[in-house]
Design a protein around this motif. Structure first.
Motif, PDB file in Angstrom:
ATOM      1  N   UNK A  17       0.866  -1.311   0.029  1.00 22.20           N
ATOM      2  CA  UNK A  17      -0.042  -0.014   0.047  1.00 22.20           C
ATOM      3  C   UNK A  17       0.825   1.386  -0.024  1.00 22.20           C
ATOM      4  N   UNK A  18       2.278   1.120   0.159  1.00 24.26           N
ATOM      5  CA  UNK A  18       2.954   2.333   0.320  1.00 24.26           C
ATOM      6  C   UNK A  18       3.484   2.674  -1.121  1.00 24.26           C
ATOM      7  N   UNK A  19       3.886   3.959  -1.587  1.00 25.87           N
ATOM      8  CA  UNK A  19       4.320   4.296  -2.781  1.00 25.87           C
ATOM      9  C   UNK A  19       5.960   4.170  -2.375  1.00 25.87           C
ATOM     10  N   UNK A  20       6.529   4.431  -1.251  1.00 29.30           N
ATOM     11  CA  UNK A  20       7.906   4.319  -0.891  1.00 29.30           C
ATOM     12  C   UNK A  20       8.160   3.127  -0.054  1.00 29.30           C
ATOM     13  N   UNK A  21       9.295   2.772   0.182  1.00 28.59           N
ATOM     14  CA  UNK A  21       9.650   1.877   0.943  1.00 28.59           C
ATOM     15  C   UNK A  21       9.877   2.492   2.422  1.00 28.59           C
ATOM     16  N   UNK A  22       9.173   1.739   3.440  1.00 30.67           N
ATOM     17  CA  UNK A  22       9.239   2.202   4.828  1.00 30.67           C
ATOM     18  C   UNK A  22      10.729   2.129   5.343  1.00 30.67           C
ATOM     19  N   UNK A  23      11.715   2.917   5.641  1.00 28.90           N
ATOM     20  CA  UNK A  23      12.684   2.777   6.345  1.00 28.90           C
ATOM     21  C   UNK A  23      12.994   2.964   7.593  1.00 28.90           C
ATOM     22  N   UNK A  24      12.818   1.989   8.308  1.00 30.84           N
ATOM     23  CA  UNK A  24      12.957   1.699   9.951  1.00 30.84           C
ATOM     24  C   UNK A  24      11.484   1.775  10.440  1.00 30.84           C
ATOM     25  N   UNK A  25      11.543   1.673  11.810  1.00 33.62           N
ATOM     26  CA  UNK A  25      10.339   1.292  12.489  1.00 33.62           C
ATOM     27  C   UNK A  25       9.562   2.729  12.424  1.00 33.62           C
ATOM     28  N   UNK A  26      10.025   4.027  12.222  1.00 32.43           N
ATOM     29  CA  UNK A  26       9.399   5.201  12.317  1.00 32.43           C
ATOM     30  C   UNK A  26       8.431   5.300  11.047  1.00 32.43           C
ATOM     31  N   UNK A  27       9.087   5.179   9.961  1.00 30.02           N
ATOM     32  CA  UNK A  27       8.226   4.864   8.683  1.00 30.02           C
ATOM     33  C   UNK A  27       7.107   4.054   8.679  1.00 30.02           C
ATOM     34  N   UNK A  35      -2.688   4.663   7.570  1.00 29.85           N
ATOM     35  CA  UNK A  35      -3.606   3.547   7.119  1.00 29.85           C
ATOM     36  C   UNK A  35      -5.074   3.404   8.155  1.00 29.85           C
ATOM     37  N   UNK A  36      -4.751   3.319   9.178  1.00 27.70           N
ATOM     38  CA  UNK A  36      -5.844   3.231  10.268  1.00 27.70           C
ATOM     39  C   UNK A  36      -6.566   4.706  10.440  1.00 27.70           C
ATOM     40  N   UNK A  37      -5.875   5.702  10.178  1.00 29.68           N
ATOM     41  CA  UNK A  37      -6.846   6.746  10.020  1.00 29.68           C
ATOM     42  C   UNK A  37      -7.601   7.127   9.009  1.00 29.68           C
ATOM     43  N   UNK A  38      -7.331   6.224   7.629  1.00 24.50           N
ATOM     44  CA  UNK A  38      -8.021   6.288   6.550  1.00 24.50           C
ATOM     45  C   UNK A  38      -9.310   5.356   6.670  1.00 24.50           C
TER      46      UNK A  38
END
Length: 58
Positions: A17-27, A35-38
């Motif tokens: 679902x992400x356009x970019x790779x999540x880098x680390x736990x923060x991302x 996603x939860x807010x959506x």
């Protein structure tokens, strides 16, 4: 999430679902929060590991 305890805090992860790779736990946390807010989270129905090329056999 329970799986987070097994992830390296700086790991690059992949989410369809992400356009970019999540880098680390923060991302990863920001992606989950958005996603939860959506209004919903995907439900995983299976997980499979695949061997990718000859490098995986070394």
């Amino acid at each position: 999430m329970a799986i987070d305890a097994r992830l390296d805090p700086g790991a690059t992860t992949w989410d369809s679902a992400a356009d970019e790779l999540p880098l680390g736990n923060g991302d990863l946390d920001r992606l989950r929060d958005a996603r939860s807010a959506a209004g919903g989270c995907p439900v995983e129905t299976s997980l499979a590991a695949y061997e990718l090329g000859s490098a995986a056999r070394s």
